[in-house]
Write an enzyme that holds these catalytic residues in place. Sequence first.
Site, PDB file in Angstrom:
ATOM      1  N   CYS A   2       0.866  -1.185   0.000  1.00 13.92           N
ATOM      2  CA  CYS A   2       0.000   0.000   0.000  1.00 13.92           C
ATOM      3  C   CYS A   2       0.896   1.227   0.000  1.00 13.92           C
ATOM      4  O   CYS A   2       2.102   1.152   0.117  1.00 13.92           O
ATOM      5  CB  CYS A   2      -0.862   0.025   1.256  1.00 13.92           C
ATOM      6  N   ARG A  27       1.541   1.452  -5.994  1.00 11.26           N
ATOM      7  CA  ARG A  27       1.679   0.524  -4.854  1.00 11.26           C
ATOM      8  C   ARG A  27       0.330  -0.066  -4.456  1.00 11.26           C
ATOM      9  O   ARG A  27       0.255  -0.997  -3.655  1.00 11.26           O
ATOM     10  CB  ARG A  27       2.283   1.244  -3.646  1.00 11.26           C
ATOM     11  N   TRP A  75      -3.789  -1.588  -1.165  1.00 12.85           N
ATOM     12  CA  TRP A  75      -3.745  -2.819  -1.938  1.00 12.85           C
ATOM     13  C   TRP A  75      -4.223  -3.892  -0.970  1.00 12.85           C
ATOM     14  O   TRP A  75      -3.476  -4.300  -0.075  1.00 12.85           O
ATOM     15  CB  TRP A  75      -2.326  -3.110  -2.417  1.00 12.85           C
ATOM     16  N   ASN A 101       1.006  -0.128   5.964  1.00 17.43           N
ATOM     17  CA  ASN A 101       1.403  -0.914   4.792  1.00 17.43           C
ATOM     18  C   ASN A 101       2.116  -2.135   5.324  1.00 17.43           C
ATOM     19  O   ASN A 101       3.067  -2.036   6.085  1.00 17.43           O
ATOM     20  CB  ASN A 101       2.338  -0.117   3.875  1.00 17.43           C
ATOM     21  N   GLY A 102       1.617  -3.319   4.941  1.00 19.76           N
ATOM     22  CA  GLY A 102       2.251  -4.565   5.393  1.00 19.76           C
ATOM     23  C   GLY A 102       1.192  -5.575   5.782  1.00 19.76           C
ATOM     24  O   GLY A 102       0.014  -5.439   5.448  1.00 19.76           O
ATOM     25  N   GLU A 481       8.380 -21.426 -18.183  1.00 17.60           N
ATOM     26  CA  GLU A 481       8.253 -20.030 -17.734  1.00 17.60           C
ATOM     27  C   GLU A 481       9.430 -19.201 -18.228  1.00 17.60           C
ATOM     28  O   GLU A 481       9.254 -18.085 -18.701  1.00 17.60           O
ATOM     29  CB  GLU A 481       8.161 -19.977 -16.215  1.00 17.60           C
ATOM     30  N   LYS A 485       9.089 -15.812 -20.552  1.00 17.17           N
ATOM     31  CA  LYS A 485       9.672 -14.528 -20.149  1.00 17.17           C
ATOM     32  C   LYS A 485      10.543 -13.952 -21.251  1.00 17.17           C
ATOM     33  O   LYS A 485      10.455 -12.785 -21.597  1.00 17.17           O
ATOM     34  CB  LYS A 485      10.538 -14.706 -18.872  1.00 17.17           C
ATOM     35  N   GLU A 488       8.339 -12.894 -24.407  1.00 18.32           N
ATOM     36  CA  GLU A 488       7.388 -11.774 -24.314  1.00 18.32           C
ATOM     37  C   GLU A 488       8.080 -10.426 -24.148  1.00 18.32           C
ATOM     38  O   GLU A 488       7.500  -9.405 -24.510  1.00 18.32           O
ATOM     39  CB  GLU A 488       6.357 -12.005 -23.215  1.00 18.32           C
ATOM     40  N   HIS A 504      13.189 -36.633 -30.202  1.00 19.19           N
ATOM     41  CA  HIS A 504      12.037 -37.128 -30.991  1.00 19.19           C
ATOM     42  C   HIS A 504      11.625 -36.130 -32.048  1.00 19.19           C
ATOM     43  O   HIS A 504      10.481 -36.111 -32.480  1.00 19.19           O
ATOM     44  CB  HIS A 504      10.874 -37.437 -30.038  1.00 19.19           C
ATOM     45  N   LYS A 603      -1.453  -6.310 -19.385  1.00 22.25           N
ATOM     46  CA  LYS A 603      -1.172  -6.915 -18.084  1.00 22.25           C
ATOM     47  C   LYS A 603      -2.239  -7.937 -17.723  1.00 22.25           C
ATOM     48  O   LYS A 603      -1.975  -8.933 -17.115  1.00 22.25           O
ATOM     49  CB  LYS A 603      -1.089  -5.850 -16.984  1.00 22.25           C
TER      50      LYS A 603
END
Length: 608
Positions: A2, A27, A75, A101-102, A481, A485, A488, A504, A603
Amino acid sequence: MCGIAGYIGRDQAAPIILDGLSRLEYRGYDSAGIAVYDGEKIHMQKAMGRLRVLEEMTQHGATLPGFCGIGHTRWATHGSPSDTNAHPHMNEENTIAVVHNGIIENYAVLKSRLEKKGYRFASETDTEVLAHMLTEYYRGDPVEAIEKVMHRVEGSYALGIMFLDHPHHIYAARKDSPLVVGEREDGKFIASDVPAILHYTRSVYYMENEEIVCLSNEHTRFFNVDGESIQKEPVTIDWDIHAAEKGGYEHFMLKEIHEQPQAIRDTVSPRIRENEIDLDDIGLDEEKIRGLRRISVVACGSAYHTGVTGKYVLEELARIPVEVDLASEYRYRNPIYEPDSLTIVVSQSGETADSLAALRDAKAHGSQVLAIVNVVGSSIAREADNVLYTWAGPEISVATTKAYSAQLAAFYLLALKFAQIRGTVTPERFRTLLDALRRLPGQAESLLAQKEKIQYFANHYLATEHIFFMGRGIDYALCLEASLKLKEISYIHSEAYAAGELKHGTISLMENGTLVVAVATQDALYPKTVSNIVEVKTRGAFVMALTTFKHNDMEKCADYVLYVPETEGPFMGSLSIIPLQLFAYYVSLGRGLDVDKPRNLAKSVTVE
Ligand code: AGP
């Protein structure tokens, strides 16, 4: 994650606080609030939605006159986004206001104790506990009350606090969540991050863990958690404003790669108590877990890749058959649902259309749905039967990194909990794995120190047209993955292959200089992967291998070796991915591309 902002000085506080919050919206932005001392009382206003809702409600602060105040942009972690759950939170007497925040990891225990003492809670948040605890311990000295709270709270926090008895003061404290203090001739500031105050001052104090500060027009006083005065030196910030939003990193992606240790810690730590895993919020009792006959994991992109790793880990530890599906395929293949099964939908944004549609299909067929989601109150979170939140904080870069790592950690928690309940791991193995899980954030931290070495290697492959990734088992899931990365954000063609499958067909693509990244961290499969490396090298490939320090014999067969610390096999993917995220980042950077906003991508893919 946050955003906090506070001001005390000669100017009207509210406009300055709102301006500061607007520079912290990266944030968190699902709700916001502000509290200002207006000469008589602490006047508070809060609003769900983006910050502009609060700005309009307060006429950009005009409705909150006063020279001292605190504000927050949220957040959500505990409690969906709402006016009530927005910060600040106040005690019932409206004499103390807190922004936070936390994550307060032991908030449930603290809340229960306070309720037994007669405190009444208005919100679902962990933060509100702090307002009532400060009330409990306040005897006229704010710093003393803050100290007492800090000694009893577990978790992470950056706090802004106001006491009506001390109307011309702001207090702040921090542990594990960032907090800065700014000073200029006619005003003092607190903020979660430098961007919030850089417009007003470049003279900043960085709060350290377990420090408290008291700000007034006359003084700036720092204390340690025992109430002893401490001296701190201000730092002069020479960043430009744009760089500051990224905490000094060149791109959000690099910042978020570096936030991964904290994302793993915030996702795991609050769910481990006295060496037990507490997943009471996922709505699965022990009987249901023992009776599980199948798990279906459904997701897209990187979230799908965490499902592939999740399959290996759940099947190895909990011995439950797991199917993993691309959501865009799942919803059209007329999946077979059976009783005693669980559908897990994984999504960072919680808004991916294909994943949401798959969730609805599963629910329509009577399957229990658990969501692993990063955005509290998102569509997938709201429609799932239960949610296991990843507390990675807002992820801005289109290419996911910290949310991916937090999703892996969520799968580890599920696999360990299920294995323990189903008796498929011994108590000793469970404890070994739990300890390994606790060590992951620190090990991930150590890997970040390799970034210069990785950048050096990446710069030799900026013109490459094809890069292959190969591995076996969890290493293969990791390659999926790593390859995505790279594709993209660098626009280089790449493929991830099960190492045993190359011969193969695809091995026909190997020729002199073809770059192959071989991931070999699974001890039982190491010799096999080495033989696959020899196969591709025989055909001219240049091989960068990624393995653990004990396999230094890898130097004999690979051309370049990256080492990662060793952890338990099922968790190795969380460490191996970091160098490969950095590799993708530096290739993209070297090619002069827009790392955070790659072409053609968004996103969150909220359309089919
Ligand atoms: C990952 O880097 C990509 N941006 C993309 O594959 C993403 O993982 C996918 O679109 C799923 O998004 P979600 O996790 O928000 O559902």
